[in-house]
Design a protein around this motif. Sequence first.
Motif, short mmCIF file in Angstrom:
data_model
loop_
_atom_site.label_atom_id
_atom_site.label_comp_id
_atom_site.label_asym_id
_atom_site.label_seq_id
_atom_site.Cartn_x
_atom_site.Cartn_y
_atom_site.Cartn_z
N THR A 116 0.86 -1.22 0.52
CA THR A 116 0.09 -0.28 0.19
C THR A 116 1.40 0.74 0.37
O THR A 116 0.33 2.67 -0.78
N PHE A 117 1.68 1.31 0.74
CA PHE A 117 3.14 2.65 0.58
C PHE A 117 3.25 2.52 -0.46
O PHE A 117 4.03 3.90 -0.77
N THR A 118 3.96 1.22 -0.86
CA THR A 118 4.12 1.94 -2.38
C THR A 118 3.39 2.06 -3.52
O THR A 118 3.71 3.09 -4.48
N ASP A 119 2.68 1.83 -3.36
CA ASP A 119 1.23 2.47 -3.54
C ASP A 119 1.11 3.99 -3.68
O ASP A 119 1.06 4.89 -5.07
N ALA A 120 1.42 4.16 -2.68
CA ALA A 120 1.61 5.66 -2.32
C ALA A 120 2.18 6.47 -2.93
O ALA A 120 1.83 8.19 -3.10
N LEU A 121 3.31 6.27 -3.12
CA LEU A 121 4.38 7.06 -3.90
C LEU A 121 3.97 7.78 -5.05
O LEU A 121 4.76 8.51 -4.93
N SER A 122 3.38 7.36 -6.35
CA SER A 122 3.02 7.86 -7.15
C SER A 122 1.95 9.00 -6.43
O SER A 122 2.09 9.43 -7.56
N LYS A 123 1.42 8.76 -5.40
CA LYS A 123 -0.11 9.77 -5.57
C LYS A 123 0.22 10.80 -4.53
O LYS A 123 -0.51 11.62 -4.87
N HIS A 124 1.02 10.48 -3.17
CA HIS A 124 1.47 10.78 -2.64
C HIS A 124 1.69 12.66 -2.66
O HIS A 124 3.15 12.46 -3.08
N ALA A 125 1.48 13.76 -1.70
CA ALA A 125 1.98 14.82 -2.22
C ALA A 125 3.78 14.80 -1.64
O ALA A 125 4.09 15.56 -1.95
N GLN A 126 3.81 14.01 -0.61
CA GLN A 126 4.72 14.41 0.15
C GLN A 126 5.41 13.05 -0.20
O GLN A 126 4.76 11.79 0.79
N PRO A 127 5.62 12.54 -0.97
CA PRO A 127 6.40 11.07 -1.08
C PRO A 127 7.95 10.11 -0.06
O PRO A 127 7.39 8.99 0.25
N GLU A 128 7.87 12.22 0.66
CA GLU A 128 8.92 10.98 1.86
C GLU A 128 8.30 10.03 3.00
O GLU A 128 8.63 9.77 3.81
N GLU A 129 7.06 10.68 2.79
CA GLU A 129 5.78 10.46 3.82
C GLU A 129 5.90 8.99 4.02
O GLU A 129 6.52 7.82 4.93
N ALA A 130 5.21 8.41 3.11
CA ALA A 130 5.07 6.97 2.31
C ALA A 130 6.87 6.29 2.19
O ALA A 130 7.03 4.96 2.87
N TYR A 131 7.90 7.04 2.04
CA TYR A 131 8.90 6.59 2.20
C TYR A 131 9.31 5.82 3.81
O TYR A 131 9.99 4.89 3.73
N LEU A 132 8.77 6.63 4.89
CA LEU A 132 9.49 6.65 5.79
C LEU A 132 8.51 5.86 6.12
O LEU A 132 9.55 4.83 6.90
N LYS A 133 7.24 5.76 6.46
CA LYS A 133 6.30 4.47 6.48
C LYS A 133 6.61 3.52 6.51
O LYS A 133 7.09 2.02 7.02
N ARG A 134 7.24 2.74 5.19
CA ARG A 134 7.39 1.85 4.31
C ARG A 134 8.95 1.81 4.71
O ARG A 134 8.92 0.58 4.82
N GLY A 135 9.80 2.64 5.18
CA GLY A 135 11.63 1.72 5.35
C GLY A 135 10.65 1.52 7.06
O GLY A 135 11.47 0.73 7.33
N ILE A 136 9.83 1.74 7.48
CA ILE A 136 9.27 1.87 8.92
C ILE A 136 9.09 0.59 9.07
O ILE A 136 9.39 -1.12 9.85
N ALA A 137 8.37 0.24 8.03
CA ALA A 137 7.74 -1.81 7.67
C ALA A 137 8.41 -2.92 7.24
O ALA A 137 8.41 -3.58 7.80
N TYR A 138 9.86 -2.39 6.11
CA TYR A 138 10.72 -2.87 6.49
C TYR A 138 11.61 -3.35 7.10
O TYR A 138 12.31 -4.50 7.44
N TRP A 139 12.00 -2.82 8.01
CA TRP A 139 12.28 -2.41 9.85
C TRP A 139 12.02 -3.61 10.18
O TRP A 139 12.69 -4.59 11.47
#
Length: 396
Positions: free
Chosen positions: A45-68
């Motif tokens: 879901t975070f990967t899908d949000a990367l191309s749509k969210h106005a602030q992609p850094e938020e999606a990267y941060l949340k996806r990084g936490i999930a990978y962690w």
Amino acid sequence: MELSSEAKVMTRLLQSWLQSQQGKYLLRRGMNLMQQGNVSAAIATFTDALSKHAQPEEAYLKRGIAYWQQEAFDTALADFEQVIALCPQDARAYNYRGLVRYQLGDEAGALDDWAIALQHQPNHATVRYNRGLVHVQRQQYEEALVDFDIALDQNPLLAEAYLHRGKVKHQLGDMTGAVKDWELALCNDLRLEEAHHLLVRLRQDTADETLCHQFLDLLPEGCSVKLEQQGSLLMLSLHRAVGTPINYFKFPNVLRERLIELEIPEARRFRLVAKAGDSSLAEWDQTYSIYDKAPCPPTHWRAALATTLLLFPPFGIIALVYSAQVRQAYKRGDYPIAARASHAAKKLCLSSGAIMGLMLFGLASYGVYTHVEIEYPNPSAKTALISESESSEDKL
């Protein structure tokens, strides 16, 4: 029919707004999936949000936490670096990258990341807490205490920070502060079993140390003793210097007499283990009963009966109840309860005697005062009475 330029602009704005809303929705959905424990779906879901969210850094941060959370540290590290590239002042990204580096064994890199995070946000509670844990591992207790203090100032509900700050205070010898912090940790999170265990152990150690001082005057010079209570058994570890004589056939009786005086709750037996010099082998190891040879405590039934009949019946009746409990507890082998009942009966009898004495003293004082007033009236009052009678006669 072609759209006008204004219509095209409005269409683009509407599409951009819809895409932004979709990105926000995907970000919230991913966070909900993480809370539900479905981390793999959250990552998608975070990967899908990367191309749509106005602030992609938020999606990267949340996806990084999930990978962690999945312990995919290399992938998480790449996402956190993307956040730092897009937003170099985001303290959260430095914090999580520091965590990943620490778990990969790069402690220096983790400390560098946390230092940068604190440059951007000096009072970041989580960063302070994480760095404090590293200071504890390095035995840098003063630095750890500073970080934990700031973390708790910013987030007073951080239960684990109280737990670890209590450990630091314990290492620095501040037992009172350690107990307070562990109690606060449990107030914020009752599931912290470690805090409960540390509290129980510290209180038991303090009680054992206090109890140990009760036996120092019984020891020959050159001997030391350590005491530990294990339920109903007291462990007494005696160490004597080579050449210091001690009679192991008489010394247990001396210990038993002192233990009977102390009436330690729950203690019924004691084990004496003695060693000499640097030897690791025990030269004496025996277990004894504390109360087997102890005489029955006095029941004070005569004093209780006299109190009931002659002095103060309310206290006397209670004293009689305690007197009856003395022999009952002694016969079933519960000497401490018998001793406490004996002490209670004695105190009640003495208290009733004191109360009756005060009452008699009050009555006697009142009787003396009344007698003096009748036999020896106040001269000033008598003079005032005479003057009033003379003035009334003059008027007549």
